[in-house]
Structure formats: C-alpha cells, structure tokens
Enzyme design. Structure first.
Site, mmCIF file in Angstrom:
data_model
loop_
_atom_site.group_PDB
_atom_site.id
_atom_site.type_symbol
_atom_site.label_atom_id
_atom_site.label_comp_id
_atom_site.label_asym_id
_atom_site.label_seq_id
_atom_site.Cartn_x
_atom_site.Cartn_y
_atom_site.Cartn_z
ATOM 1 C CD GLU A 49 -4.557 5.658 7.243
ATOM 2 O OE1 GLU A 49 -4.508 6.502 6.340
ATOM 3 O OE2 GLU A 49 -4.820 5.946 8.420
ATOM 4 C CB THR B 94 1.439 7.152 11.488
ATOM 5 O OG1 THR B 94 0.519 8.190 11.805
ATOM 6 C CG2 THR B 94 0.857 5.823 11.919
#
Ligand code: HSE
Length: 321
Positions: free
Chosen positions: A130, A192
């Site tokens: 991630e 993001t």
C-alpha cells in the site's frame, strides 16, 4: 501447473468519521488474481486486464507484484510465481483498488504455499504494498479486504503509519444485518497521494471533539444495531470538508442521498467514490438512483454499486493442479 485464483473485495475506508481507522468490505466490485507456481525464482506479471494499460507490468513496481516478491522473500522460497491480474474496478476510485489486487495475490500465493503465513503476516506485507501504491501505509483498505467485515484499525502507540513488525490490531465490528451500502463512482480519478496532500495536519479542538464522539458513537451504534446513533455518527468534521472539492457535485449527491433515506453519506476512502449507508436494499437502490441523477444531469459518467457488508472477505474461486 499448480494455480489458485482469488477474488478480493473493494473496500470503503474512513466511513465518514474514522479517517485511517475504519473500513468495510463490499461484495462488488473486486479484483481477481490467478497465481501460478513456477520453478524459476522470479515474480512475473503475465497479463493485466481491465486497467486500460495504466498499471506497470514490472513486478517490483506493481502493488500486487511487489506483494508477491515480499511474500517469497519472507518465506525464503526458491520458487516463483506468475500472476494474471484482472482489475474489475476503476483505478484511483476510492474503492481500495490497489489493496484488492495485493490481497487477491497474497491470499492466492499463501494458499499455493500451504498457508505458511498468518493473516496478520499477510497484512504486514499488504501494508508495504500500500505504501508503494499511494505513499502511505494506511490499513483501512487492506485490512477489510483481507479480513472482511467492518473493521476498526487500532494503531500501535507510535502513530498511524506502520513500521514492519509493528502491526495494528484489527478489531472486527458487528454489522447489523439490515445495513446496506450504496457506492457511486463518478468517472474521474483522484490519486490517494494527492488527496492526502490537501489535508491540513492540524484539527481545531471543537472539530476533534465532535469527530471522536462520532467514532465512538459509530462503534456503539454497530454493537447495539442502533440506526439512529449510527446515522448521527456518520458525520465527518475533519476530512470531508477538505476533500469535497475534489469530487464533482459532492454536496448535491450527499443531499440527494440523505433525502432518499440514507443514514449517512460521505467520501469513500480518498474519493472520488461516494458511499451511503441505509437500512434496506430498497433504500439503497433509491439512494443510488438519486445520486446518479445528480451526476447524469451534469453529464458525468458514473457507476453505482449496491451491496451489503461483505463479512467473508477474499474468496478462492478456482484451483488447478
Ligand atoms: N484512509 C485513506 C485516506 C484511505 O483517506 O487517505 C485511502 O483509500
């Protein structure tokens, strides 16, 4: 050759009041990965579908490939894997796309190697992946994608980004059976990393007080199946006001959702997807249609997903060899 194919679900992170600490899995969309055991000690991504050619096929640069490399290093394997990745959800959508790919590959590879690592160990690798995908090792997509359900990420004392061997507790929260989720994805991309960069590091105390009341209220509401408390708690005083401008017609969609009976409505993860929770499939459909009218009226292509909370998480959908 021996192979395992796994579906891993999309996830709604933050859930209004719980930036980086709440997330839940849905039944659709989700990604599918087929992982095949190879004798060569390398990780190869043989094909990616559904990404419009946007994702890197070099394993070290691809979230799913990177997760496979770290897995093989961790178990000190002298074998490798070939990965076929089927993206079945939009990229940079706020639905945990990179998390779903990494989890699908990790669960498949762990199955091929006889479940050598625990789910918590897989979580550690997924967090590293991630970080590669969005520059921050937040767990509110990877944890619900891996464990399923509605989870609270309770961090270690050292902060909200996780170091290796310093994993958060993943606390499984109860989900009232009537709870339904509507997601609308406006077809624009919000990365993001960019959506995190717009956030101020400071929170005014009066906003913080309301926010932590809401996080506690949401947990209590889930435990008691108290929909009125859940509804009052699904308010974000900290993140949503800073990110709403990244999402076309966000406040109009939110108003349409609330007027259609939503318990609450906010940004899914870092956006641009928007989610709403409700108490029935009928209301969930109605909310989806109302939000869709807002975007369609402004000529913005969109996709709606309706789902209950997915308490199962990743699923093996095929095995060969
Ligand atoms: N908690 C993360 C964020 C989720 O809001 O930046 C990203 O999907």
């Amino acid at each position: 050759m021996k192979s395992v194919t796994v579906f891993a679900p999309a996830t709604v992170a933050n859930v209004a009041c719980g930036f980086d600490i709440f997330g839940f899995a849905v039944h659709e969309p989700g990604d599918v990965a087929k992982v095949t055991l190879c004798d060569k000690p390398v990780v190869e991504i043989t094909s990616i579908t559904g990404d419009g050619g946007k994702l890197p096929k070099s394993a070290a640069k691809n979230t799913a490939g990177f997760a496979a490399i770290r897995y093989l290093e961790t178990i000190q394997s002298d074998r490798g894997v070939a990965i076929e990745l089927h993206k079945k959800m939009p990229l940079s959508s706020g639905l945990g796309s990179s998390a779903a790919s990494a989890i699908a590959v990790l669960v498949a590879i762990n199955t091929l190697f006889g479940n050598r690592l625990t789910k918590h160990e897989l979580l550690g690798i997924a967090l590293q992946a991630e970080k590669l995908a969005c520059g921050s090792a937040h767990a509110d997509n990877v944890a619900p994608a891996l464990f399923g359900g509605f989870v609270l990420i309770h961090p270690s004392d050292s902060g909200l980004t996780f170091k290796e061997n310093e994993l958060p507790d993943i606390v499984d929260l109860p989900v009232p059976t009537a709870l339904h989720c509507t997601i609308i994805h406006p077809q624009v991309e919000v990365r993001t990393a960019d959506a995190r960069n717009v956030l101020s590091p400071n929170v005014p105390l009066k906003h913080a007080v309301r926010q932590w009341a809401n996080t506690a209220g949401l947990v209590a509401g889930l435990f008691r199946s108290d929909f009125a408390l859940i509804s009052r708690s699904l308010n974000d005083y900290v993140i949503e006001p800073q990110r709403a401008r990244l999402i076309p017609h966000f406040y109009k969609m939110k108003q349409a959702a609330i007027e259609s009976g939503a318990l609450g409505c906010s940004i899914s993860g870092s956006g641009p997807s928007v989610f709403a929770l409700s108490q029935s499939a009928f209301e969930a459909q109605k909310i989806g249609q109302a939000m869709q009218i807002v975007l369609s009226d402004h000529g913005i292509a969109n996709q709606v997903y309706i789902s209950k909370i997915n308490t199962v998480g990743p699923q093996i959908i095929a095995r060969e060899g």
